[in-house]
Motif scaffolding. Structure first.
Motif, PDB file in Angstrom:
ATOM      1  N   ILE A 709       0.774  -1.140   0.131  1.00  0.00           N
ATOM      2  CA  ILE A 709      -0.156   0.104   0.073  1.00  0.00           C
ATOM      3  C   ILE A 709       0.812   1.244  -0.042  1.00  0.00           C
ATOM      4  N   ASN A 710       0.358   2.084  -0.922  1.00  0.00           N
ATOM      5  CA  ASN A 710       1.230   3.550  -0.967  1.00  0.00           C
ATOM      6  C   ASN A 710       0.072   4.486  -0.970  1.00  0.00           C
ATOM      7  N   ALA A 711       0.491   5.768  -0.878  1.00  0.00           N
ATOM      8  CA  ALA A 711      -0.465   6.884  -1.112  1.00  0.00           C
ATOM      9  C   ALA A 711      -1.298   7.020  -2.380  1.00  0.00           C
ATOM     10  N   ILE A 712      -0.818   6.301  -3.346  1.00  0.00           N
ATOM     11  CA  ILE A 712      -1.892   6.212  -4.342  1.00  0.00           C
ATOM     12  C   ILE A 712      -2.944   5.132  -4.515  1.00  0.00           C
ATOM     13  N   GLY A 713      -2.552   3.920  -3.907  1.00  0.00           N
ATOM     14  CA  GLY A 713      -3.587   2.904  -3.712  1.00  0.00           C
ATOM     15  C   GLY A 713      -2.749   1.585  -3.293  1.00  0.00           C
ATOM     16  N   THR A 714      -3.556   0.452  -3.571  1.00  0.00           N
ATOM     17  CA  THR A 714      -3.222  -0.747  -3.000  1.00  0.00           C
ATOM     18  C   THR A 714      -2.760  -1.633  -4.293  1.00  0.00           C
ATOM     19  N   SER A 715      -1.515  -2.363  -4.232  1.00  0.00           N
ATOM     20  CA  SER A 715      -1.213  -3.166  -5.306  1.00  0.00           C
ATOM     21  C   SER A 715      -1.949  -4.403  -5.485  1.00  0.00           C
ATOM     22  N   ASP A 716      -1.795  -5.134  -6.624  1.00  0.00           N
ATOM     23  CA  ASP A 716      -2.304  -6.388  -6.644  1.00  0.00           C
ATOM     24  C   ASP A 716      -1.907  -7.435  -5.660  1.00  0.00           C
ATOM     25  N   HIS A 717      -2.600  -8.484  -5.575  1.00  0.00           N
ATOM     26  CA  HIS A 717      -1.928  -9.341  -4.353  1.00  0.00           C
ATOM     27  C   HIS A 717      -1.011 -10.112  -5.134  1.00  0.00           C
ATOM     28  N   SER A 718      -0.178 -10.441  -4.080  1.00  0.00           N
ATOM     29  CA  SER A 718       1.075 -11.295  -4.617  1.00  0.00           C
ATOM     30  C   SER A 718       0.610 -12.762  -4.859  1.00  0.00           C
ATOM     31  N   ALA A 719       1.434 -13.531  -5.358  1.00  0.00           N
ATOM     32  CA  ALA A 719       1.185 -15.027  -5.557  1.00  0.00           C
ATOM     33  C   ALA A 719       0.821 -15.490  -4.340  1.00  0.00           C
TER      34      ALA A 719
END
Length: 1287
Positions: A709-719
């Motif tokens: 998570i950063n200030a822009i948003g949330t990443s996709d989930h890892s494998a």
């Protein structure tokens, strides 16, 4: 240098001391041999009548070689004022060309040429010549030139070579042998048809004129090889005898030969050259096959700018050779048989050349002059000075004159030092000479800058106020201003050598008028300095972090001095200008904003806003950084030190952060075998971490994944990670919130919070339930097992205390020892009522209730408190003939378990009440106590329910009221207070006491007809005066006919309007009208009320003239004449009403109205669920309708028909004020303007009856019935609906 704006304004400077006629444009040493900066610069705007100029040689003589008497002549041209006089020397002796009859001297110059008639032998003119040009300011000397004489070249007798035979493949040379001459010949090898022979790498021409063959072929055989020798200066071409070349061929194979030098012949050559000359190195080789030639410099690189290759690389030419070109060079010739190298040593010397020449200048008397003369040469030159052509050593010694390091220094010059000075440099290769003019002159001072100039400078910049002067000696300039006479005392202010006043870091206090003056003269000029505000960027571009594809907006809002023109805004990206792109819509400029659309990684950079004005520039920068949500972490790995250990470490590799640092990592897990297979959050770690310590539950199979998570948003989930399982263990915890929730008497219900499945820690999970009586149960526990709560135990008695505990167990063992809690079996209702219940009256609205605590054993449960039941049975006032009313609803008040008294208020005064008390627990209330009756004391009454004002006369006011709704005792009478309403609010209060409690009206007389009054009416009991009802009103004035009647004339009617008089009674008047065209009788209208404000007189004839009279009683109060409109307007109106679009619009409106009426009818018929507010409003409407019917029931059928086409009277609020006013209308026709056709409106009136609730309501906005200011009643309908606890 900062921008300074100057403009010409009115000059206050004093006039110049002199006026001089116009000189030629160029006065700056026009006599100088080349442009130079003088000690005294005569500007173009400095005017003098005439300026003397020393002589300057403009055309130098050149050395020549002559071959005939007609070529004899030398050129020498010079300028000066006065015109120079020329003379020559030949070999150091005076040469008088004008005295020689064989020479012709050009007029006004030193040029002479041959006069063929008496020239004599040419040999006598051979020698070295020097030209002198003199006037009263000095003598200029030319360079020394040579005049050589020679005979024209000619062919000498030579042995005729007719044939030359050469074996094929051999080299050969065809010689030219040009005649000997002082001139260098140009060689042309041609055939008998005068065509140039084809040259190549194999066949070349040497510098000696010979034709060289590297090897011959059979094609070279010919008999017309002719050498033509050309002498350009002698204008002569000498053809040599043709040569025949025969190439002998053989049947044998021609043998190849390695390269050999043909010219030069040795392995080494030496060349000497002078700087600036042209030098050619020659390399002609023989061999078979034809060798290729390469030129190299052994001690460095060949100069690409000064060297060229010629004659098929057989020559290396140096153009404008320099000393750096001296060194060793090699010619390398190669073919398949080998190579040969020839070395050239080039030495470069130099004739003298100037490195610094003295400058011709004007000087003022007393100055020191330094004529710096420096030259260089190889070998080094010798410098010497001359004055007007006379060597410096031959002149009289002068201590003011000296020579130091080649420079001639003249101290404290005077007019006698005006001369032409010659600097001469000499070595073995030649002599150079330069003339320098020293002109000592005195010129009167003058200010060249125009006066009255206004300078505009930005605050904080540098201002330079010009005051350019000229004179010899140099004028002395001074500045002063009105605000600071001693300007140079300020360290920010400097006086430059050119007279300019320089002010650094300008402030607004520097804005004033400045004066520049010249010492010892009456010349001065004024300059005005205006200081403007600096351009400031208020809203600067920001450092933007933008997601790809978004639009970035930079704002650059600047504040500019209002005296400047609007600024120009220039945007730059990384230093490059940005222009609006209409095609791509990439960059858009909107005012002070720059919008960058569809931002991509290529748009990153620094964006600078430049705000340009005429005088300054401000800039500010922002940036675009592409940011995005991070990439998911990768390479998840689990690390466990012991397979039986619950703690593991999850490690991962962070993904790309995309210019926005990761704030947190979220670790999630998925429990295998659970339904649904959802992911749950397990732990959150900081964005700088790359691992997480995880504590797991036994007997669970896990998969993990990580999200960034950063200030822009949330990443996709890892494998997901690999599956990780933990072994089974005994439970770690017991269930929480163990309690009893027994509801039925005689039973014990044990409840707890079920444990999460992940806390089972192993298979065969269940709960171990244990219980025993708190008193008399013994040490043993009753035990049972269950899978889920609740656990019910029957036949245990009412409200009995038990120790209970619940323990978690599974196949691996039991959980930790559980702590017991106290629980109770089911409760039952209390058995007894509170004792010793008593009531104490505190005042007319408050009481205190007391009681004795109940025995806790009789409660049979948890004592929650006591309830007081209070009922009002009626008022203490005896109402004769009034129907007995039911008792009010009982009010129940609740107390705590430990309370034994309660004080509360809000009771109605002068009332009967009954009271009981009960005990309650969670099961309910016990039996009530004995009923207590009590009475409340008498209180002040509520305000009268209404108060209406009526004015039968201009000074009389009648008040009518209704008694208070709640007397709260025995009503004794009323108290009336009233006062005039004035601005100061200090008018005296009049008081009237009314002792008759049955009175409902009162008439006041002798009131002020011009004043408005405020009335306060309140009831009285023995307990005191109640709250008042308040009204404001004024008396009604006698009626009067209307004034200022406005007329609007139509075809068949006239609309009359006027302003109704406030507070005046309504009177009736009539309108008499007479048609002057028809000659008929007077007709009169119906009676018109003055309060209508509008009336339409109908039935008139179009295009007729009428006389109108307005009569009140028997008095005519206004007369006028009108002219009705003609029928043409009617036709136009009728045509408009019959248009298709108009009919369609009206039809749509009719349909919409019908739909609304149907919906309204359905709603009224159906009833349905209404809110309390709707019901109340409905009741008001139902009560208002009979009043409406009764009010308008006085109208006759004829009046209804006559007014059917007219709108409702309720459209004008002034017509719906009271029933009395409506009665006075007496069916008069009150008409308002409408835009629809009258017949169509009539249909609406007959088809849909208008609902007008306002017509039946009597508003309180009239002067007699103002808005009621009534305090809020204490209770609804005289009964309390709440009791406020006071203690």
């Amino acid at each position: 240098m900062p921008h300074t704006q100057r403009q010409q304004v009115g000059s206050r400077g004093r006039s110049d001391a002199f006026h001089l006629p116009l000189l030629p444009l160029l006065l700056l040493l026009s006599f100088a041999p080349r442009l130079c900066q003088a000690a005294i610069h005569i500007p173009s705007d400095y005017h003098m009548s005439e300026l003397k100029k020393p002589p300057v040689i403009t055309v130098q003589p050149e050395s020549i070689t002559v071959f005939g008497v007609e070529d004899i002549g030398l050129t020498c041209e010079a300028t000066g004022n006065p015109t120079p006089i020329f003379r020559w020397t030949k070999d150091g002796e005076e040469f008088f060309a004008s005295d020689n009859p064989g020479l012709f001297v050009s007029k006004g110059s030193g040029t002479f040429s041959s006069n063929v008639g008496g020239i004599g032998p040419m040999k006598q003119y051979q020698g070295k010549y020097t030209c002198y040009a003199s006037n009263e300011l000095g003598t200029a000397v030319s360079k020394e030139v040579s005049l050589m004489t020679d005979h024209a070249p000619s062919l000498q007798k030579e042995q005729k070579v007719s044939r030359k035979k050469v074996e094929e493949g051999e080299s050969t040379v065809l010689k030219c042998n040009p005649p000997t001459s002082t001139l260098e010949p140009v060689i042309h090898w041609m055939d008998k048809r005068l065509r140039h022979l084809q040259l190549s790498e194999r066949v070349t021409v040497g510098k000696d004129g010979n034709l060289y063959f590297s090897h011959v072929t059979s094609e070279d055989s010919r008999e017309d090889y002719t050498c033509n020798v050309q002498y350009l200066a002698a204008r002569t071409i000498l053809p040599k005898e043709p040569i025949t070349l025969t190439v002998l061929t053989s049947n044998s194979v021609v043998r190849n030969r390695r390269p050999q030098m043909m010219r030069p012949t040795d392995t080494h050559s030496t060349y000497h050259a002078l700087r600036g000359q042209t030098l050619e190195l020659e390399c002609i080789v023989q061999g078979l096959p034809t060798p290729s030639v390469q030129w190299v410099r052994k001690d460095g690189q060949l100069s690409e700018s000064r060297t060229t290759r010629d004659m098929f690389d057989r020559r290396l030419r140096f153009t404008d050779i320099a000393e750096s070109d001296g060194g060793e060079y090699q010619c390398i010739a190669n073919n398949t048989q080998g190579k040969i190298i020839h070395t050239y040593t080039v030495s470069v010397e130099a004739a003298p050349y100037w490195t610094r020449e003295p400058v011709s200048q004007l000087y003022a008397p007393g100055e020191t002059v330094k004529l710096d003369c420096q030259a260089d040469a190889i070998p080094s030159p010798v410098l010497s000075w001359s004055i007007n052509g006379i060597p410096f050593s031959s002149t009289d010694p002068d201590p003011r004159h000296s020579v130091r390091d080649g420079a001639l220094i003249l101290k404290d010059v005077t007019f006698s030092d005006t001369a032409v000075y010659q600097c001469r440099a000499h070595n073995k290769h030649g002599t150079i000479l330069t003339n320098t003019n020293v002109y000592v002159i005195e010129l009167p001072p003058k200010i060249l800058t125009e006066g009255g100039v206004s300078y505009r400078v930005i605050q904080g910049q540098r201002a330079e106020l010009d005051c350019h002067t000229f004179g010899s000696p140099r004028p002395k300039v001074s500045w002063e201003s009105d605000s600071a006479p001693s300007l140079l005392a300020d360290p920010r202010i400097n006086l430059l050598t050119n007279g300019t006043l320089q002010i650094n870091n300008v402030s607004h206090s520097d804005a004033t008028l400045y004066t520049c003056s010249v010492a010892n003269s009456n010349q001065s000029i004024d300059a005005e300095l205006e200081v403007l505000n600096q351009t400031v960027i208020l809203s600067r571009p920001l450092a933007l972090k933008v997601k790809p594809g978004d639009t970035a907006t930079f704002t650059c809002l600047a504040q500019v001095d209002p005296k400047l023109d609007p600024p120009q805004i220039q945007w730059r990206r990384s230093g490059q200008k940005i222009f609006q792109s209409y095609a791509e819509d990439k960059y858009t400029f909107e005012g002070a904003d720059l919008m960058v659309a569809d931002v991509q990684p290529g748009d990153e950079g620094v964006y600078t806003c430049e705000v340009h004005t005429q005088l300054d520039m401000a800039e500010a920068s922002g940036s675009i950084t592409i940011v995005d949500r991070p990439d998911p972490p990768t390479q998840l790995q689990l690390q466990a030190s012991d397979p039986k250990d619950r703690n593991v470490i999850l490690r991962w590799t962070p993904g790309d952060q995309h210019n926005s640092p990761v704030l947190d990592y979220v670790v999630e897990f998925q429990q295998q075998g659970s339904k649904p297979h959802r992911w749950e959050e397990l732990k959150i770690v900081g964005g700088t971490k790359e691992s997480a310590d995880l504590t797991l539950q036994p007997y669970v199979s896990y998969r993990f994944r990580v999200t960034a998570i950063n200030a822009i948003g949330t990443s996709d989930h890892s494998a997901p990670s690999e599956l990780h399982s933990t072994p089974a263990e005994a439970p770690d915890n017991n269930p929480e919130d163990v309690r009893s929730e027994s509801t039925d008497p005689g039973s014990l219900i044990i409840m707890w919070k079920e444990m999460d499945g992940r806390s089972f820690n192993g298979p065969d999970f269940q709960y171990k339930v244990m219980w025993r009586r708190s008193v008399g149960g013994g040490p043993n526990w009753h035990v049972n097992y269950t899978m889920a709560p609740p656990f019910i135990i029957s036949d245990v008695g009412n409200f009995t205390a038990f120790e209970i505990k619940v323990q978690a167990i599974n196949q691996e063992g039991e959980g930790p020892e559980a702590d017991p809690v106290i629980g109770y079996s089911g409760e039952d209702v209390p058995l007894e009522a509170p004792m010793d219940v008593g009531v104490a009256i505190l005042n007319s609205t408050a009481i205190r209730v007391t009681w004795a605590a109940v025995d806790r054993d009789t409660v049979r449960g948890h004592l929650l408190g006591y309830k007081i039941h209070l009922t009002r049975s009626g008022s203490r006032v005896h109402h004769r003939g009034r129907r007995a009313r039911e008792a009010d609803p009982t009010l129940v008040l609740t107390t705590g378990a430990n309370e034994e008294k309660l004080v509360f208020g809000g009771l109605l005064p002068f009332s009967h009440y009954t009271l009981t008390a009960t005990v309650f627990n969670s099961k309910g209330e016990g039996p009530p106590s004995e009923t207590l009756s009590f009475k409340t004391d008498e209180g002040a009454p509520s305000p009268p329910m209404s108060l209406n004002l009526d004015s039968p006369g201009e000074t009389v006011m009648t008040l009518q009221w209704t008694p208070p709704a709640h007397p709260n005792g025995i009503l004794l009478g009323y108290l009336l207070q009233y006062q005039q309403i004035v601005e100061s609010d200090d008018s005296p209060m009049q008081v009237v006491t009314i002792d008759d409690h049955t009175a409902t009206s009162l008439t006041l007389k002798d009131l002020n007809r011009h004043s408005t009054y405020r009335f306060y009416l309140r009831g009285r009991t023995s307990a005191g005066d109640g709250k008042p009802i308040i009204r404001e009103g004024a008396t009604t004035l006698d009626g009067a006919p209307p004034a200022n009647i406005s007329l609007s004339v139509g075809e068949q009617s006239v609309n009359l309007s006027w302003a109704a008089r406030e507070r005046h009674r309504t009177i009736s008047f009539q309108i008499y009208y007479l048609s002057k065209n028809a000659g008929g009788r007077w007709k009169k209208s119906e009676k018109v009320n003055s309060s209508q404000s509008f009336y339409q007189l109908q039935g008139l004839i179009p295009g007729s003239q009428y006389r109108l009279k307005f009569a009140f009683g028997n008095i005519t109060f206004w007369e006028t004449e009108i002219q009705t409109e003609s029928t043409g307007a009617t036709d136009l109106h009728t045509g408009f009403a019959t248009q298709g679009w108009f009919i369609g619009l009206v039809s749509a409106i009719v349909l919409l109205l019908l739909i609304l009426l149907i919906l309204c009818f359905i709603k009224r018929s159906k009833g349905g669920k209404y809110s309390v507010k709707d019901k109340e409003e409905g009741q008001v409407d139902s009560e208002a309708r009979p009043m409406k019917d009764e009010t308008f029931g006085e109208y006759s059928d004829n009046e209804e028909k006559r007014t059917a086409s007219q709108p409702s009277l309720c459209e004008d609020s002034k017509l719906c004020t009271s029933e009395d006013n409506l009665g006075e209308y007496n069916g008069s026709s009150a008409i308002t303007e409408v835009n629809l056709d009258e017949s169509l409106v009539s249909q609406y009136s007959r088809g849909a009856p208008s609902e007008c609730p306002e017509a039946s309501l009597v508003p309180d906005s009239s002067p007699l019935n103002p808005t009621t200011l009534t305090p809020t009643a204490t209770a609804s309908n005289g009964h309390p609906n709440s009791a406020a606890v006071l203690d």
